[in-house]
Scaffold this motif. Sequence first.
Motif, PDB file in Angstrom:
ATOM      1  N   TYR A  42       1.055  -1.233  -0.011  1.00 52.66           N
ATOM      2  CA  TYR A  42      -0.198  -0.645   0.262  1.00 52.66           C
ATOM      3  C   TYR A  42       0.803   1.111   0.065  1.00 52.66           C
ATOM      4  O   TYR A  42       1.939   1.460   0.360  1.00 52.66           O
ATOM      5  CB  TYR A  42      -0.842   0.291   1.060  1.00 52.66           C
ATOM      6  CG  TYR A  42      -1.792  -1.000   0.645  1.00 52.66           C
ATOM      7  CD1 TYR A  42      -3.327  -0.879   1.104  1.00 52.66           C
ATOM      8  CD2 TYR A  42      -1.119  -1.955   1.890  1.00 52.66           C
ATOM      9  CE1 TYR A  42      -4.193  -1.856   0.959  1.00 52.66           C
ATOM     10  CE2 TYR A  42      -2.459  -3.622   1.634  1.00 52.66           C
ATOM     11  CZ  TYR A  42      -3.927  -3.108   2.044  1.00 52.66           C
ATOM     12  OH  TYR A  42      -4.328  -4.073   1.688  1.00 52.66           O
ATOM     13  N   ASP A  43       0.271   2.386  -0.605  1.00 46.19           N
ATOM     14  CA  ASP A  43       1.092   3.641  -0.238  1.00 46.19           C
ATOM     15  C   ASP A  43       0.594   4.382   0.629  1.00 46.19           C
ATOM     16  O   ASP A  43       1.374   5.942   1.038  1.00 46.19           O
ATOM     17  CB  ASP A  43       0.395   4.758  -1.572  1.00 46.19           C
ATOM     18  CG  ASP A  43      -0.364   4.850  -2.285  1.00 46.19           C
ATOM     19  OD1 ASP A  43      -1.365   4.615  -1.780  1.00 46.19           O
ATOM     20  OD2 ASP A  43      -1.016   5.099  -3.989  1.00 46.19           O
ATOM     21  N   LEU A  46      -2.232   2.118   7.027  1.00 45.42           N
ATOM     22  CA  LEU A  46      -3.701   0.913   7.219  1.00 45.42           C
ATOM     23  C   LEU A  46      -3.395   0.196   8.245  1.00 45.42           C
ATOM     24  O   LEU A  46      -2.793  -0.741   8.938  1.00 45.42           O
ATOM     25  CB  LEU A  46      -3.637   0.060   6.200  1.00 45.42           C
ATOM     26  CG  LEU A  46      -5.198  -0.260   5.920  1.00 45.42           C
ATOM     27  CD1 LEU A  46      -6.206   0.803   5.466  1.00 45.42           C
ATOM     28  CD2 LEU A  46      -5.198  -1.287   4.722  1.00 45.42           C
ATOM     29  N   ALA A  96      -8.068   4.075   7.290  1.00 43.45           N
ATOM     30  CA  ALA A  96      -5.948   4.495   6.361  1.00 43.45           C
ATOM     31  C   ALA A  96      -6.065   5.690   5.884  1.00 43.45           C
ATOM     32  O   ALA A  96      -6.966   6.838   6.501  1.00 43.45           O
ATOM     33  CB  ALA A  96      -6.450   4.084   4.125  1.00 43.45           C
TER      34      ALA A  96
END
Length: 284
Positions: A42-43, A46, A96
């Motif tokens: 993921y960027d 989370l 997120a």
Amino acid sequence: MSRSESYYVISNPEPDQEHELLVLFAGESQTKPVHQLGPRVYDFYLIHHIISGKGCFTCQGQERQLGAGDSFIIEPEQLVSYTSDEQEPWYYRWVAFTGPQAAKLVASTGTSPKQPIIHTGRRRQAAVLFRHMQQAFHGKKNGSHLRAIGYLHLLLAEYSAALAPASPLGDLPETESSKLIEQAVHYLSTQYAEPITIEMMAESLGYNRAYLSRLFKQHTQVTPVTFLLKLRIDKARLLLRERRELTVEQIAASVGFHDPLYFSKQFRRWYGASPTEYRRQTQS
């Protein structure tokens, strides 16, 4: 038997705000058996918090079996995967977020890519804060992103507290337990006239009801239920003496009793006389 599969997510209605910390979206899901995400990266940050069920979280080649009360933090660019249990698939909530301040705040909790797990145990506040972030976005009101940031700060503070060293018995250290009971007493002393319950207080403070009740009795020698009842009765006794223009029913309602007969019964139990008899006895 698990609940039916479900999925819900809501995004920040003000995503273009420039902040050091920005909540992107929040959601929750009852997963199906063996539901898997990843391996992937993921960027953004989370966080998942497990409400019920079981599953496996894998990060940096390490597999961890997790269940209710556990949270796991996924950091940007970390290769992760997570799979729900076949017999008891997990129900979790997630949030997120991103921003220049995110890394420092996450690190301050004591977690890292090598140690991404938080066992919240008896603490229920984490689950509540995830729901609050969802509700903040659901309203789509001005400033909802600020509310979400505030709740995220509180969530990370909960994790920091959960990761703090525990006493040998697994309970709160004496200083922390004393502070918790002070908070409980303050809650009851300020909310006694409202239709509160011990369950509501426990949820507000982020602790299991049974655990909080046991700790409360250790410190005060009475249960929270008895403390609240006696507090209400004593407040009523004061009003019976000082506010003679109020009826017994009005006084009962003013201190949190919505059944005048129950109020009279409890008053007699504590002071050996009905409210009307007590008022008559104290007339000058």
